[in-house]
Design an enzyme around this catalytic site. Structure first.
Site, short mmCIF file in Angstrom:
data_model
loop_
_atom_site.label_atom_id
_atom_site.label_comp_id
_atom_site.label_asym_id
_atom_site.label_seq_id
_atom_site.Cartn_x
_atom_site.Cartn_y
_atom_site.Cartn_z
N ASP A 17 16.14 70.64 -44.27
CA ASP A 17 15.25 71.31 -44.64
C ASP A 17 14.83 70.94 -46.53
O ASP A 17 15.92 70.26 -47.11
CB ASP A 17 14.67 72.32 -44.60
CG ASP A 17 13.68 73.25 -46.03
OD1 ASP A 17 12.73 72.51 -44.93
OD2 ASP A 17 14.44 74.17 -45.90
N ASP A 19 12.25 72.85 -49.78
CA ASP A 19 12.58 73.49 -50.65
C ASP A 19 13.62 74.26 -50.44
O ASP A 19 13.92 75.29 -48.87
CB ASP A 19 11.27 74.11 -50.26
CG ASP A 19 10.42 73.69 -50.40
OD1 ASP A 19 10.60 73.08 -52.00
OD2 ASP A 19 9.42 73.20 -50.21
N ASP A 214 17.85 77.27 -45.23
CA ASP A 214 17.91 77.64 -46.70
C ASP A 214 17.20 79.28 -45.59
O ASP A 214 17.29 80.67 -46.40
CB ASP A 214 17.51 77.56 -48.02
CG ASP A 214 15.78 77.84 -47.73
OD1 ASP A 214 15.48 77.03 -46.89
OD2 ASP A 214 15.15 79.18 -48.93
#
Length: 334
Positions: A17, A19, A214
């Site tokens: 991922d 961000d 995250d």
């Protein structure tokens, strides 16, 4: 003797991922670039993003600016996954009402669809993605069009999006506004749904892929559902509180503090019973469970080890966290 297993054992493709994993705002996250560069020496590395506001070329340019070797083909976006769903839903060359920016319109136009912003153009479908410029007028046009019953595809439904100044509303909040107006939900292409993961696995020819994220509700849920190795890194949205409260679908295979730990030996979790107490130990960190009470016996030398032990202990109770008396030390992030 240290456990020789690492989070990437047997993995030939690493998907990350963006961000909260590679960068936050304009700045690279500590150790992310160096770690992914090391991984790329022995494995295929690709990037997955739910953010529909930018093109793959723009994302690749940002990654290259940090020092990563990344081209547009290394980036899989939620608009790319959405167009895979769209080609199965409406005839080729159809007019499609788009809520979103260039990251979405460019992909649809490249596939031969005609983009409109008005429900008066009788669109065959609505495709909705995030853009900071989306406002009431665009959401209203989507609502007007969807009352006719045409297909509705959302690139993603993330409730939030991390920004340099903090956490902001994501595409899920905008989708929810339209949902409230039309009384139905879209088909979703991005995380946590499987189309975006399937697109990445196929593009990179992966036989065993790991996904680093995250967020539990999108990244880990999606990776688990797609059959990928799921790795939660604690540099973004979710931390100790969310990990401890994770349900079975959102529990990662591995928890790492930062990306340096990808190729490091992953500590073994040891469990044993002492009369009516169940004890979970990860290296020097130790947590005990007695009935509905979860207590820290030893903090250890690494807060991530304590979280690993605490998560294993809480998850093993098979009870919702609000029904447990959990040591406050376990809720503290880092």
């Amino acid at each position: 003797m240290p456990d020789a297993r690492t989070p990437l054992d047997g993995v030939d493709t690493v998907l990350a991922d963006l961000d909260g994993v590679v960068y936050r705002g304009r700045h690279a996250i500590d150790h992310a670039v160096e770690s992914l560069t090391d991984v790329a020496r022995t494995r295929r590395v690709g990037y997955i993003t739910n953010n529909a506001s930018r093109t793959a070329e723009t994302v690749a340019g940002q990654l290259a600016g940090y020092g990563l070797e990344a081209a547009a083909d290394d980036v899989v976006t939620s608009p790319q996954a959405a167009v895979r769903l769209l080609v199965d839903a409406v005839p080729a060359g159809s007019t499609v009402l788009v809520v979103g920016g260039e990251g979405l319109t460019s992909v649809l136009e490249a596939e031969g669809f005609v983009v409109t912003r008005s429900a008066d153009d009788a669109p065959a479908a609505v495709v909705q993605g995030f853009s900071p410029d989306v406002g009431w007028a665009q959401l209203a046009e989507a609502s007007f069009a969807l009352h006719t019953g045409i297909p509705w595809i959302a690139t993603n439904t993330d409730w939030t999006i991390p920004q340099e100044r903090g956490v902001a509303p994501g595409n899920g909040t905008l989708v929810s506004a339209v949902h409230t107006a039309v009384g139905r939900l879209p088909v979703t292409a991005g995380k946590p749904e499987t189309p975006i993961f399937t697109a990445a696995v196929e593009r990179f020819g992966a036989t065993k892929a790991a996904f680093i994220g995250d967020r539990l509700d999108t990244d880990i849920v999606g990776a688990n559902a797609a059959g990928l190795v799921s790795i939660l890194v604690l540099t973004g949205i979710d931390g100790a509180k969310q990990v401890l409260a994770a349900d079975a679908k959102s529990r990662p295979d591995f928890i790492v503090g930062d990306l340096r730990e990808l190729d490091q030996p992953y500590p073994e979790t040891v469990e044993h019973d002492e009369e009516d107490v169940h004890v979970v130990t990860v290296r020097e960190a130790s947590v005990a469970v007695r009935g509905h009470v979860v207590r820290v016996l030893s903090d250890g030398n690494d807060p991530v080890d304590l979280l690993r032990a605490g998560a294993k202990a809480v998850w093993g109770t098979n009870k919702a966290i609000y029904g447990l008396d959990v040591d406050p030390k376990l809720h503290a992030d880092g």
